[in-house]
Design a protein around this motif. Structure first.
Motif, PDB file in Angstrom:
ATOM      1  N   VAL A  37      26.035 -55.711  19.208  1.00  0.00           N
ATOM      2  CA  VAL A  37      25.281 -54.351  19.089  1.00  0.00           C
ATOM      3  C   VAL A  37      25.959 -53.369  19.529  1.00  0.00           C
ATOM      4  CG1 VAL A  37      23.267 -53.282  20.445  1.00  0.00           C
ATOM      5  CG2 VAL A  37      22.882 -55.578  20.146  1.00  0.00           C
ATOM      6  N   ILE A  38      27.181 -53.232  20.346  1.00  0.00           N
ATOM      7  CA  ILE A  38      27.746 -52.245  20.805  1.00  0.00           C
ATOM      8  C   ILE A  38      28.671 -51.787  19.609  1.00  0.00           C
ATOM      9  CG2 ILE A  38      29.612 -51.517  22.053  1.00  0.00           C
ATOM     10  CD1 ILE A  38      28.265 -52.622  24.499  1.00  0.00           C
ATOM     11  N   SER A  39      29.436 -52.895  18.913  1.00  0.00           N
ATOM     12  CA  SER A  39      30.320 -52.677  18.016  1.00  0.00           C
ATOM     13  C   SER A  39      29.914 -52.198  16.435  1.00  0.00           C
ATOM     14  CB  SER A  39      31.692 -53.819  17.961  1.00  0.00           C
ATOM     15  OG  SER A  39      30.619 -54.967  17.619  1.00  0.00           O
ATOM     16  N   VAL A  40      28.661 -52.939  16.303  1.00  0.00           N
ATOM     17  CA  VAL A  40      28.033 -52.726  14.598  1.00  0.00           C
ATOM     18  C   VAL A  40      26.639 -52.007  14.897  1.00  0.00           C
ATOM     19  CG1 VAL A  40      27.196 -54.107  13.041  1.00  0.00           C
ATOM     20  CG2 VAL A  40      28.992 -54.901  14.174  1.00  0.00           C
ATOM     21  N   GLY A  41      25.768 -52.566  15.696  1.00  0.00           N
ATOM     22  CA  GLY A  41      24.328 -51.941  15.664  1.00  0.00           C
ATOM     23  C   GLY A  41      24.267 -50.600  16.347  1.00  0.00           C
ATOM     24  N   ALA A  42      24.934 -50.328  17.359  1.00  0.00           N
ATOM     25  CA  ALA A  42      24.871 -48.669  17.786  1.00  0.00           C
ATOM     26  C   ALA A  42      25.519 -47.872  16.809  1.00  0.00           C
ATOM     27  CB  ALA A  42      25.698 -48.716  19.196  1.00  0.00           C
ATOM     28  N   PRO A  43      26.593 -48.157  16.159  1.00  0.00           N
ATOM     29  CA  PRO A  43      27.060 -47.094  14.954  1.00  0.00           C
ATOM     30  C   PRO A  43      26.226 -46.954  13.855  1.00  0.00           C
ATOM     31  CG  PRO A  43      29.031 -48.599  15.955  1.00  0.00           C
ATOM     32  CD  PRO A  43      27.749 -49.077  16.565  1.00  0.00           C
ATOM     33  N   LEU A  44      25.838 -48.343  13.482  1.00  0.00           N
ATOM     34  CA  LEU A  44      24.840 -48.343  12.320  1.00  0.00           C
ATOM     35  C   LEU A  44      23.585 -47.605  12.764  1.00  0.00           C
ATOM     36  CD1 LEU A  44      24.652 -49.413   9.549  1.00  0.00           C
ATOM     37  CD2 LEU A  44      23.467 -51.295  10.471  1.00  0.00           C
ATOM     38  N   THR A  45      22.945 -47.834  13.773  1.00  0.00           N
ATOM     39  CA  THR A  45      21.901 -46.950  14.163  1.00  0.00           C
ATOM     40  C   THR A  45      21.981 -45.585  14.234  1.00  0.00           C
ATOM     41  OG1 THR A  45      21.065 -48.870  15.669  1.00  0.00           O
ATOM     42  CG2 THR A  45      20.129 -46.865  15.824  1.00  0.00           C
ATOM     43  N   GLY A  46      23.179 -45.062  14.906  1.00  0.00           N
ATOM     44  CA  GLY A  46      23.640 -43.761  14.846  1.00  0.00           C
ATOM     45  C   GLY A  46      23.766 -43.031  13.538  1.00  0.00           C
ATOM     46  N   VAL A  47      24.435 -43.956  12.607  1.00  0.00           N
ATOM     47  CA  VAL A  47      24.420 -43.108  11.241  1.00  0.00           C
ATOM     48  C   VAL A  47      23.144 -43.320  10.451  1.00  0.00           C
ATOM     49  CG1 VAL A  47      25.433 -43.945   8.801  1.00  0.00           C
ATOM     50  CG2 VAL A  47      26.782 -43.976  10.806  1.00  0.00           C
ATOM     51  N   VAL A  48      22.248 -44.020  10.761  1.00  0.00           N
ATOM     52  CA  VAL A  48      20.971 -44.203   9.875  1.00  0.00           C
ATOM     53  C   VAL A  48      20.030 -42.935  10.586  1.00  0.00           C
ATOM     54  CG1 VAL A  48      18.797 -45.150   9.876  1.00  0.00           C
ATOM     55  CG2 VAL A  48      20.960 -46.419   9.356  1.00  0.00           C
ATOM     56  N   VAL A  49      20.040 -42.888  12.073  1.00  0.00           N
ATOM     57  CA  VAL A  49      19.265 -41.655  12.566  1.00  0.00           C
ATOM     58  C   VAL A  49      19.818 -40.289  12.224  1.00  0.00           C
ATOM     59  CG1 VAL A  49      18.465 -40.680  14.801  1.00  0.00           C
ATOM     60  CG2 VAL A  49      18.280 -43.200  14.444  1.00  0.00           C
ATOM     61  N   GLY A  50      21.021 -40.449  12.204  1.00  0.00           N
ATOM     62  CA  GLY A  50      21.867 -38.780  11.824  1.00  0.00           C
ATOM     63  C   GLY A  50      21.437 -38.739  10.485  1.00  0.00           C
ATOM     64  N   GLN A  51      21.488 -39.558   9.706  1.00  0.00           N
ATOM     65  CA  GLN A  51      21.116 -39.307   8.291  1.00  0.00           C
ATOM     66  C   GLN A  51      19.680 -38.782   7.929  1.00  0.00           C
ATOM     67  OE1 GLN A  51      23.248 -39.028   5.582  1.00  0.00           O
ATOM     68  NE2 GLN A  51      21.624 -38.122   4.533  1.00  0.00           N
ATOM     69  N   ALA A  52      18.615 -39.530   9.004  1.00  0.00           N
ATOM     70  CA  ALA A  52      17.300 -39.081   8.667  1.00  0.00           C
ATOM     71  C   ALA A  52      17.291 -37.957   9.400  1.00  0.00           C
ATOM     72  CB  ALA A  52      16.660 -40.227   9.486  1.00  0.00           C
ATOM     73  N   ALA A  53      17.844 -37.349  10.143  1.00  0.00           N
ATOM     74  CA  ALA A  53      17.896 -35.810  10.948  1.00  0.00           C
ATOM     75  C   ALA A  53      18.260 -35.128   9.899  1.00  0.00           C
ATOM     76  CB  ALA A  53      18.563 -35.902  12.308  1.00  0.00           C
ATOM     77  N   ALA A  54      19.360 -35.273   9.194  1.00  0.00           N
ATOM     78  CA  ALA A  54      19.922 -34.435   8.047  1.00  0.00           C
ATOM     79  C   ALA A  54      18.980 -34.156   7.043  1.00  0.00           C
ATOM     80  CB  ALA A  54      21.306 -35.038   7.726  1.00  0.00           C
ATOM     81  N   ASP A  55      18.364 -35.376   6.485  1.00  0.00           N
ATOM     82  CA  ASP A  55      17.349 -35.195   5.452  1.00  0.00           C
ATOM     83  C   ASP A  55      16.090 -34.468   5.940  1.00  0.00           C
ATOM     84  OD1 ASP A  55      18.940 -36.943   4.089  1.00  0.00           O
ATOM     85  OD2 ASP A  55      17.710 -38.685   4.388  1.00  0.00           O
ATOM     86  N   GLY A  56      15.697 -34.551   7.177  1.00  0.00           N
ATOM     87  CA  GLY A  56      14.743 -33.554   7.758  1.00  0.00           C
ATOM     88  C   GLY A  56      14.935 -32.227   7.694  1.00  0.00           C
ATOM     89  N   LEU A  57      16.048 -31.856   8.277  1.00  0.00           N
ATOM     90  CA  LEU A  57      16.550 -30.442   8.124  1.00  0.00           C
ATOM     91  C   LEU A  57      16.776 -30.111   6.807  1.00  0.00           C
ATOM     92  CD1 LEU A  57      19.162 -30.962  11.282  1.00  0.00           C
ATOM     93  CD2 LEU A  57      16.766 -29.989  11.422  1.00  0.00           C
ATOM     94  N   ALA A  58      17.469 -30.751   6.122  1.00  0.00           N
ATOM     95  CA  ALA A  58      17.235 -30.314   4.611  1.00  0.00           C
ATOM     96  C   ALA A  58      16.021 -30.045   4.003  1.00  0.00           C
ATOM     97  CB  ALA A  58      18.188 -31.319   3.767  1.00  0.00           C
ATOM     98  N   ARG A  59      15.066 -30.892   4.374  1.00  0.00           N
ATOM     99  CA  ARG A  59      13.769 -30.569   3.728  1.00  0.00           C
ATOM    100  C   ARG A  59      13.089 -29.285   4.598  1.00  0.00           C
ATOM    101  NH1 ARG A  59      12.360 -35.235   4.465  1.00  0.00           N
ATOM    102  NH2 ARG A  59      11.629 -35.381   6.724  1.00  0.00           N
ATOM    103  N   GLN A  60      13.620 -29.188   5.587  1.00  0.00           N
ATOM    104  CA  GLN A  60      12.907 -27.796   6.227  1.00  0.00           C
ATOM    105  C   GLN A  60      13.363 -26.600   5.247  1.00  0.00           C
ATOM    106  OE1 GLN A  60      14.276 -27.333  10.268  1.00  0.00           O
ATOM    107  NE2 GLN A  60      12.712 -28.616  11.020  1.00  0.00           N
ATOM    108  N   GLN A  61      14.880 -26.642   5.020  1.00  0.00           N
ATOM    109  CA  GLN A  61      15.271 -25.442   4.179  1.00  0.00           C
ATOM    110  C   GLN A  61      14.558 -25.275   2.675  1.00  0.00           C
ATOM    111  OE1 GLN A  61      19.486 -26.774   4.019  1.00  0.00           O
ATOM    112  NE2 GLN A  61      19.895 -25.726   5.972  1.00  0.00           N
ATOM    113  N   VAL A  62      14.176 -26.534   2.168  1.00  0.00           N
ATOM    114  CA  VAL A  62      13.505 -26.424   1.025  1.00  0.00           C
ATOM    115  C   VAL A  62      11.867 -25.700   1.381  1.00  0.00           C
ATOM    116  CG1 VAL A  62      12.437 -27.588  -0.702  1.00  0.00           C
ATOM    117  CG2 VAL A  62      14.662 -28.130  -0.065  1.00  0.00           C
ATOM    118  N   GLU A  63      11.333 -26.537   2.330  1.00  0.00           N
ATOM    119  CA  GLU A  63       9.924 -26.107   2.557  1.00  0.00           C
ATOM    120  C   GLU A  63       9.580 -24.621   3.136  1.00  0.00           C
ATOM    121  OE1 GLU A  63       8.691 -29.343   5.066  1.00  0.00           O
ATOM    122  OE2 GLU A  63       8.648 -30.759   3.304  1.00  0.00           O
TER     123      GLU A  63
END
Length: 193
Positions: A37-63
């Protein structure tokens, strides 16, 4: 007798051994799962959540889009006005969308504005007044920080869970050792007499 090499030592919990208990095997699997979990799960979760946050913030710029509103009445501190730490007060503004529809809402304005002054606002697709969207660099920084914090939280939760599991297993081992000593201890005392 063969000496234990450093490379073989971590696998002792799974090797056949008369001293190995079920708790030792469970602890070994818990440690393995925690490191996965520490070596694979945590970084993968961080990347997925970070990308979701980036998508949401990009959507704000459009909306969100800028609009020019007119202050309906002079807003002053006190009364039904809400004052913020930067001394802005709530006031009613009115604006017209490009399609001709008129809207009215309350928003925070500087107390220096008078009735009839034009004020720049941001609105969303539902014609609600919103804060301006973050700049691309602010959005990237916030998305990266969100991903990093989530990654650390997942790793911390995995580590805390492993520590809790090890503590529970240590308590079970201690109880088992006490029970075995109650059986064997008196026999040792008789042999010494």
């Amino acid at each position: 007798m063969r000496a234990n090499t450093p490379g073989r030592r971590p696998l002792w919990r799974w090797r056949s051994n008369p001293m190995r208990r079920r708790e030792d095997v469970i602890e070994g699997w818990a440690l393995l799962a925690t490191w996965a979990v520490i070596s694979v799960g945590a970084p993968l979760t961080g990347v997925v959540v970070g990308q979701a946050a980036a998508d949401g913030l990009a959507r704000q710029q459009v909306e969100r889009h800028p609009a020019t509103a007119v202050l309906v009445a002079t807003a002053r501190p006190g009364g039904d006005s809400v004052t913020t730490p930067d001394d802005r007060v709530s006031g009613t503004v009115r604006w017209t969308e490009p399609d001709g529809t008129r809207h009215e809402a309350r928003t925070l304005v500087a107390p220096t504005f008078e009735a009839g002054d034009r004020i720049g606002i941001w609105t969303d697709q539902h014609h609600r007044v919103t804060p301006p969207p973050l700049t691309p660099s602010q959005a990237a920084t916030q998305a990266a920080a969100t991903g990093a914090l989530v990654s650390l939280a997942v790793a911390g939760a995995a580590g805390a869970g492993c520590c809790a599991a090890r503590a529970a297993l240590d308590r079970r081992r201690a109880r088992a050792w006490e029970a075995e000593w109650r059986e064997v201890g008196p026999q040792w005392g008789r042999a010494a007499r």
